[in-house]
Motif scaffolding. Structure first.
Motif, PDB file in Angstrom:
ATOM      1  N   GLU A 199       0.822  -1.215   0.000  1.00 24.62           N
ATOM      2  CA  GLU A 199       0.000   0.000   0.000  1.00 24.62           C
ATOM      3  C   GLU A 199       0.856   1.265   0.000  1.00 24.62           C
ATOM      4  N   ARG A 200       2.183   1.077  -0.033  1.00 19.31           N
ATOM      5  CA  ARG A 200       3.140   2.191  -0.060  1.00 19.31           C
ATOM      6  C   ARG A 200       2.936   3.153   1.105  1.00 19.31           C
ATOM      7  N   GLN A 201       2.753   2.582   2.286  1.00 16.30           N
ATOM      8  CA  GLN A 201       2.548   3.409   3.472  1.00 16.30           C
ATOM      9  C   GLN A 201       3.866   4.054   3.894  1.00 16.30           C
ATOM     10  N   LEU A 202       3.896   5.371   3.940  1.00 18.16           N
ATOM     11  CA  LEU A 202       5.130   6.096   4.238  1.00 18.16           C
ATOM     12  C   LEU A 202       5.576   5.916   5.686  1.00 18.16           C
ATOM     13  N   ASP A 203       4.622   5.659   6.593  1.00 21.51           N
ATOM     14  CA  ASP A 203       5.040   5.473   7.981  1.00 21.51           C
ATOM     15  C   ASP A 203       5.827   4.180   8.154  1.00 21.51           C
ATOM     16  N   LEU A 204       5.654   3.207   7.252  1.00 17.38           N
ATOM     17  CA  LEU A 204       6.479   2.002   7.287  1.00 17.38           C
ATOM     18  C   LEU A 204       7.942   2.367   7.040  1.00 17.38           C
ATOM     19  N   LEU A 205       8.172   3.263   6.080  1.00 19.43           N
ATOM     20  CA  LEU A 205       9.526   3.733   5.800  1.00 19.43           C
ATOM     21  C   LEU A 205      10.149   4.377   7.031  1.00 19.43           C
ATOM     22  N   ARG A 206       9.364   5.181   7.722  1.00 17.56           N
ATOM     23  CA  ARG A 206       9.885   5.857   8.912  1.00 17.56           C
ATOM     24  C   ARG A 206      10.270   4.851   9.987  1.00 17.56           C
ATOM     25  N   GLU A 207       9.464   3.813  10.149  1.00 16.12           N
ATOM     26  CA  GLU A 207       9.757   2.783  11.150  1.00 16.12           C
ATOM     27  C   GLU A 207      11.024   2.011  10.781  1.00 16.12           C
ATOM     28  N   VAL A 208      11.159   1.696   9.502  1.00 15.87           N
ATOM     29  CA  VAL A 208      12.363   1.009   9.034  1.00 15.87           C
ATOM     30  C   VAL A 208      13.597   1.869   9.292  1.00 15.87           C
ATOM     31  N   ASN A 209      13.513   3.137   8.892  1.00 14.92           N
ATOM     32  CA  ASN A 209      14.670   4.022   8.999  1.00 14.92           C
ATOM     33  C   ASN A 209      15.158   4.180  10.431  1.00 14.92           C
ATOM     34  N   ARG A 210      14.230   4.226  11.367  1.00 14.73           N
ATOM     35  CA  ARG A 210      14.633   4.402  12.768  1.00 14.73           C
ATOM     36  C   ARG A 210      15.456   3.225  13.277  1.00 14.73           C
ATOM     37  N   LYS A 211      15.337   2.086  12.620  1.00 18.07           N
ATOM     38  CA  LYS A 211      16.059   0.885  13.061  1.00 18.07           C
ATOM     39  C   LYS A 211      17.360   0.649  12.291  1.00 18.07           C
ATOM     40  N   ILE A 212      17.623   1.444  11.260  1.00 17.79           N
ATOM     41  CA  ILE A 212      18.864   1.253  10.505  1.00 17.79           C
ATOM     42  C   ILE A 212      20.042   1.795  11.316  1.00 17.79           C
ATOM     43  N   GLN A 213      21.048   0.969  11.460  1.00 15.34           N
ATOM     44  CA  GLN A 213      22.234   1.354  12.221  1.00 15.34           C
ATOM     45  C   GLN A 213      22.858   2.623  11.622  1.00 15.34           C
ATOM     46  N   GLY A 214      23.066   3.646  12.462  1.00 17.63           N
ATOM     47  CA  GLY A 214      23.658   4.905  12.001  1.00 17.63           C
ATOM     48  C   GLY A 214      22.650   5.953  11.584  1.00 17.63           C
ATOM     49  N   TYR A 215      21.349   5.618  11.637  1.00 16.18           N
ATOM     50  CA  TYR A 215      20.319   6.566  11.198  1.00 16.18           C
ATOM     51  C   TYR A 215      20.416   7.878  11.980  1.00 16.18           C
ATOM     52  N   GLY A 216      20.421   8.996  11.239  1.00 16.64           N
ATOM     53  CA  GLY A 216      20.468  10.315  11.857  1.00 16.64           C
ATOM     54  C   GLY A 216      21.841  10.722  12.344  1.00 16.64           C
ATOM     55  N   LYS A 217      22.852   9.889  12.083  1.00 21.54           N
ATOM     56  CA  LYS A 217      24.206  10.170  12.557  1.00 21.54           C
ATOM     57  C   LYS A 217      25.151  10.406  11.378  1.00 21.54           C
ATOM     58  N   TRP A 218      26.292  10.983  11.697  1.00 22.00           N
ATOM     59  CA  TRP A 218      27.331  11.162  10.687  1.00 22.00           C
ATOM     60  C   TRP A 218      28.091   9.858  10.553  1.00 22.00           C
ATOM     61  N   ILE A 219      28.178   9.354   9.335  1.00 19.63           N
ATOM     62  CA  ILE A 219      28.756   8.042   9.075  1.00 19.63           C
ATOM     63  C   ILE A 219      29.765   8.152   7.923  1.00 19.63           C
ATOM     64  N   GLY A 220      30.491   7.068   7.703  1.00 19.50           N
ATOM     65  CA  GLY A 220      31.342   6.960   6.529  1.00 19.50           C
ATOM     66  C   GLY A 220      30.683   6.066   5.496  1.00 19.50           C
ATOM     67  N   LEU A 221      31.123   6.181   4.257  1.00 16.26           N
ATOM     68  CA  LEU A 221      30.554   5.375   3.175  1.00 16.26           C
ATOM     69  C   LEU A 221      31.658   4.641   2.433  1.00 16.26           C
ATOM     70  N   ARG A 222      31.336   3.417   2.056  1.00 17.12           N
ATOM     71  CA  ARG A 222      32.222   2.655   1.173  1.00 17.12           C
ATOM     72  C   ARG A 222      31.408   2.333  -0.081  1.00 17.12           C
ATOM     73  N   ILE A 223      31.873   2.814  -1.226  1.00 21.54           N
ATOM     74  CA  ILE A 223      31.133   2.640  -2.476  1.00 21.54           C
ATOM     75  C   ILE A 223      31.936   1.745  -3.411  1.00 21.54           C
ATOM     76  N   ASP A 224      31.307   0.650  -3.823  1.00 23.07           N
ATOM     77  CA  ASP A 224      31.970  -0.338  -4.686  1.00 23.07           C
ATOM     78  C   ASP A 224      33.337  -0.723  -4.111  1.00 23.07           C
ATOM     79  N   GLY A 225      33.380  -0.856  -2.785  1.00 20.55           N
ATOM     80  CA  GLY A 225      34.592  -1.318  -2.120  1.00 20.55           C
ATOM     81  C   GLY A 225      35.581  -0.234  -1.742  1.00 20.55           C
ATOM     82  N   LYS A 226      35.348   1.007  -2.174  1.00 22.47           N
ATOM     83  CA  LYS A 226      36.300   2.092  -1.888  1.00 22.47           C
ATOM     84  C   LYS A 226      35.680   3.100  -0.919  1.00 22.47           C
ATOM     85  N   LYS A 227      36.452   3.460   0.106  1.00 21.86           N
ATOM     86  CA  LYS A 227      35.959   4.414   1.099  1.00 21.86           C
ATOM     87  C   LYS A 227      35.869   5.806   0.477  1.00 21.86           C
ATOM     88  N   LYS A 228      34.729   6.427   0.684  1.00 23.79           N
ATOM     89  CA  LYS A 228      34.484   7.772   0.141  1.00 23.79           C
ATOM     90  C   LYS A 228      34.975   8.811   1.153  1.00 23.79           C
TER      91      LYS A 228
END
Length: 268
Positions: free
Chosen positions: A202-231
């Motif tokens: 049903e594409r409920q947007l509040d489901l997205l919000r619930e998922v995001n709150r549980k993702i490790q690092g959500y709302g924090k400053w993080i590092g990224l590794r793209i295709d194996g290389k640190k950005k």
């Protein structure tokens, strides 16, 4: 090594306890199988219904992200795949994360104080150790999606891991010091996943919000590794959008988004 026969999954117990409307009603069990995802991928279109599930007690060619092997002690854990038949495969990674969220909510029932999170893109952490991994694959007929397959390996009752995994992997039993009935656990989890699927469909947007709150690092400053290389630089993790791309904010205030296949989040 445990006696696989004595620890084998009891299909009759599972079917008696199942309370879903459609997820798991078509159910197939194998004592051993190379890969539950591969099994569902290779079935003919006419053999697959919405919510078909395959479970095995011993998966000897299990695959994780990037075709890494998934190893699991026979008869101790839950290794299963679910087949869905959505009208569109758009945003299917959101569904994977919704299934991970269902597991996080289920684990919360066992331990109210535990640290429970989703590690991007498809792991579930219990007190900072991996307790489950998910793998999603789509099967197309021409350019139309025929089925979406989500496999899950969940460490339930296993108590020992190889030395190289012991500081990274755990099981529910190790964390709560109690042996679980796998059949009941699967029924409870499927009930939650079926509801999450309805909300995703049903594409409920509040489901997205619930998922995001549980993702490790959500709302924090993080590092990224793209295709194996640190950005270079730090990025604020804003979560996943409705099509399943990870969205971050860079130091200049610009938004960037990435597909889950190419990016890894660094939180430490």
């Amino acid at each position: 090594m445990h006696d696989v026969l004595s620890d084998s999954f009891d299909v009759s117990v599972f079917k008696k306890s199942l309370s879903t409307q459609w997820l798991g009603r078509e159910f197939r069990y194998f004592s051993s199988l190379p890969s539950t995802n591969t099994y569902l991928k290779e079935l003919d279109a006419g053999e697959i219904t919405q919510g078909t599930i395959v479970v095995t007690d011993e998966q000897f060619s299990g695959r994780g992200q990037y075709d890494r092997t998934w190893t699991s002690e026979p008869g101790q854990n839950l290794t299963f795949s679910m087949a869905f038949k959505p009208q569109s495969a758009e945003g299917f990674h959101v569904l994977t994360l919704a299934c991970a969220l269902a597991l996080v909510e289920q684990l919360r029932q066992f331990d109210q104080q535990a640290s429970l999170s989703i590690k991007w893109p498809n792991d579930v952490l219990f007190n900072h150790k991996k307790v489950a991994g998910l793998l999603t694959e789509a099967v197309f007929l021409g350019n139309k999606p025929d089925r979406l397959i989500i496999g899950m390996g969940l460490n339930v009752n296993q108590q020992e891991y190889d030395a190289e995994l012991s500081d990274k992997a755990t099981s529910i039993r190790l964390e709560i010091h109690k042996k679980l009935v796998r059949e009941q656990l699967l029924c409870d989890l499927l009930y939650r996943i079926e509801y999450k699927y309805k909300r995703w469909n049903e594409r409920q947007l509040d489901l997205l919000r619930e998922v995001n709150r549980k993702i490790q690092g959500y709302g924090k400053w993080i590092g990224l590794r793209i295709d194996g290389k640190k950005k270079n630089g730090a990025y604020k993790l804003l979560g996943v959008n409705e099509v399943g791309r990870l969205v971050v904010l860079n130091r200049e205030g610009g938004l960037e988004s990435f597909s889950y296949e190419q990016i890894r989040v660094i939180t430490d």
